[in-house]
Design an enzyme around this catalytic site. Structure first.
Site, PDB file in Angstrom:
ATOM      1  N   ASP A   1      -5.075   0.365   2.291  1.00  0.00           N
ATOM      2  CA  ASP A   1      -4.903   1.525   1.413  1.00  0.00           C
ATOM      3  C   ASP A   1      -6.231   2.167   1.022  1.00  0.00           C
ATOM      4  OD1 ASP A   1      -5.601  -0.712  -0.102  1.00  0.00           O
ATOM      5  OD2 ASP A   1      -3.730  -0.776  -1.219  1.00  0.00           O
TER       6      ASP A   1
ATOM      7  N   ASN B   1       2.464  -6.189 -10.557  1.00  0.00           N
ATOM      8  CA  ASN B   1       3.765  -5.513 -10.477  1.00  0.00           C
ATOM      9  C   ASN B   1       4.488  -5.813  -9.160  1.00  0.00           C
ATOM     10  OD1 ASN B   1       2.328  -4.078  -8.599  1.00  0.00           O
ATOM     11  ND2 ASN B   1       2.489  -2.092  -9.611  1.00  0.00           N
TER      12      ASN B   1
ATOM     13  N   HIS C   1       3.242  -5.275  -6.065  1.00  0.00           N
ATOM     14  CA  HIS C   1       2.902  -4.423  -4.918  1.00  0.00           C
ATOM     15  C   HIS C   1       2.116  -5.187  -3.855  1.00  0.00           C
ATOM     16  CE1 HIS C   1      -1.107  -2.714  -6.828  1.00  0.00           C
ATOM     17  NE2 HIS C   1      -1.345  -3.824  -6.193  1.00  0.00           N
TER      18      HIS C   1
ATOM     19  N   GLU D   1       4.111   0.407  -4.400  1.00  0.00           N
ATOM     20  CA  GLU D   1       4.470   0.126  -5.786  1.00  0.00           C
ATOM     21  C   GLU D   1       5.957  -0.225  -5.894  1.00  0.00           C
ATOM     22  OE1 GLU D   1       1.806  -0.370  -7.289  1.00  0.00           O
ATOM     23  OE2 GLU D   1       1.073   1.390  -8.359  1.00  0.00           O
TER      24      GLU D   1
HETATM   25  P1  PGA Z   1      -6.586  -8.110  -7.316  1.00  0.00           P
HETATM   26  O1  PGA Z   1      -5.641  -6.995  -6.676  1.00  0.00           O
HETATM   27  O2  PGA Z   1      -6.990  -9.013  -6.210  1.00  0.00           O
HETATM   28  O3  PGA Z   1      -7.725  -7.322  -7.876  1.00  0.00           O
HETATM   29  O4  PGA Z   1      -5.775  -8.798  -8.359  1.00  0.00           O
HETATM   30  C1  PGA Z   1      -4.579  -7.403  -5.902  1.00  0.00           C
HETATM   31  C2  PGA Z   1      -3.750  -6.218  -5.514  1.00  0.00           C
HETATM   32  O5  PGA Z   1      -3.506  -5.335  -6.349  1.00  0.00           O
HETATM   33  O6  PGA Z   1      -3.304  -6.182  -4.363  1.00  0.00           O
END
Ligand code: PGA
Length: 250
Positions: free
Chosen positions: A63, A132, A134, A139
């Site tokens: 992404d 969440n 994702h 999302e």
């Molecule tokens: P993080 O992000 O490793 O900073 O917790 C994970 C994600 O949102 O895929």
């Protein structure tokens, strides 16, 4: 989904690096899907110890924020150069990171989908999970069959990245991720325990896009003890991993 539980974030990164290096030994021109976030940073630190190993690797990623070019320090392109690419040997023609600084995100999405096809598909996709649920920027509510596309981010996701980033992004779709031959999910820390439990032991639903991995033929989740702490069958997963069949076993 194979569940591998390590004592802490350092051991998690060691285990993930071992898996990536094993794939690189098997296929030096591996098609590798990268992930951003705090979680994979330890993995990239370890990958940097073998800079020659990436000379023929084809790089993709999950992404990118809309409007941010690689020279913007908040961009995910900048993240990959900072944490990995600036430290290893690679060929520019093999870097296919999603670009956010384009006029047409849908055109960019199609371009990367086409490039994935041209190289014969992603061999190994690294993943993190948001609180969440994702994966990439898919999302909650994302179709489990979705393809690479523009995506509006939840306010919580924008806040996770410090608040000063766009609320629009481009993300590989859940369906695109599911076509990777192997998925390697990394999750660390107690704040991920609840969502890791839903990902592994909850029902498959678009509300938690990471649950799609339950349908993947070759997905592994490498967790530290804190992230695994709410799994009901935690001891069973450890037992299975300790007793699994290994190549060359008699
Ligand atoms: P993080 O992000 O490793 O900073 O917790 C994970 C994600 O949102 O895929």
């Amino acid at each position: 989904m194979e569940i591998i539980i390590e004592p802490d974030a350092g051991a998690l990164a060691d285990r993930a690096a071992q898996i990536v290096f094993a794939e690189l030994a098997r296929k030096p021109d591996l098609v590798l899907g990268l992930a951003t976030g705090r979680t994979p940073i330890g993995l990239y630190e370890r990958l940097r110890t073998k800079p020659e190993a990436f000379a023929d690797v084809r790089f993709f990623n999950l992404d990118e924020f809309f409007g941010l070019g690689p020279s913007d320090p908040n961009s995910f392109n900048a993240f990959f150069y900072k944490h990995l690419l600036n430290h290893v040997k690679f060929q520019a023609k093999n870097v296919h990171l999603l670009r956010g600084d384009v006029k047409d995100l849908e055109e960019q999405a199609q371009l990367v989908e086409d490039r994935i096809k041209v190289v014969g598909g992603i061999d190994l996709q690294i993943l993190g999970i948001g609180r969440n649920g994702h994966i990439g920027f898919n999302e909650p509510g994302s179709s489990l069959g979705s393809r690479t596309r523009p995506k509006t981010l939840e306010p919580e996701t924008v806040a996770h990245y410090g608040g000063s980033i766009p609320n629009l992004a481009i993300t590989m779709g859940v369906g695109t991720i599911m076509e990777a031959r192997r998925c390697l999910m990394l999750a660390s820390g107690a704040d991920k325990a609840e969502i890791v439990c839903r990902m592994v032991e909850g029902p498959i639903m678009s509300e938690v896009p990471a649950t799609a991995l339950q349908m993947h033929p070759r997905a592994a989740a490498v967790l530290d003890e804190a992230a695994a702490s709410k799994l009901k069958r935690r001891d069973y997963y450890k037992w299975v991993f300790a007793n699994k069949w290994r190549v060359g076993q008699k």
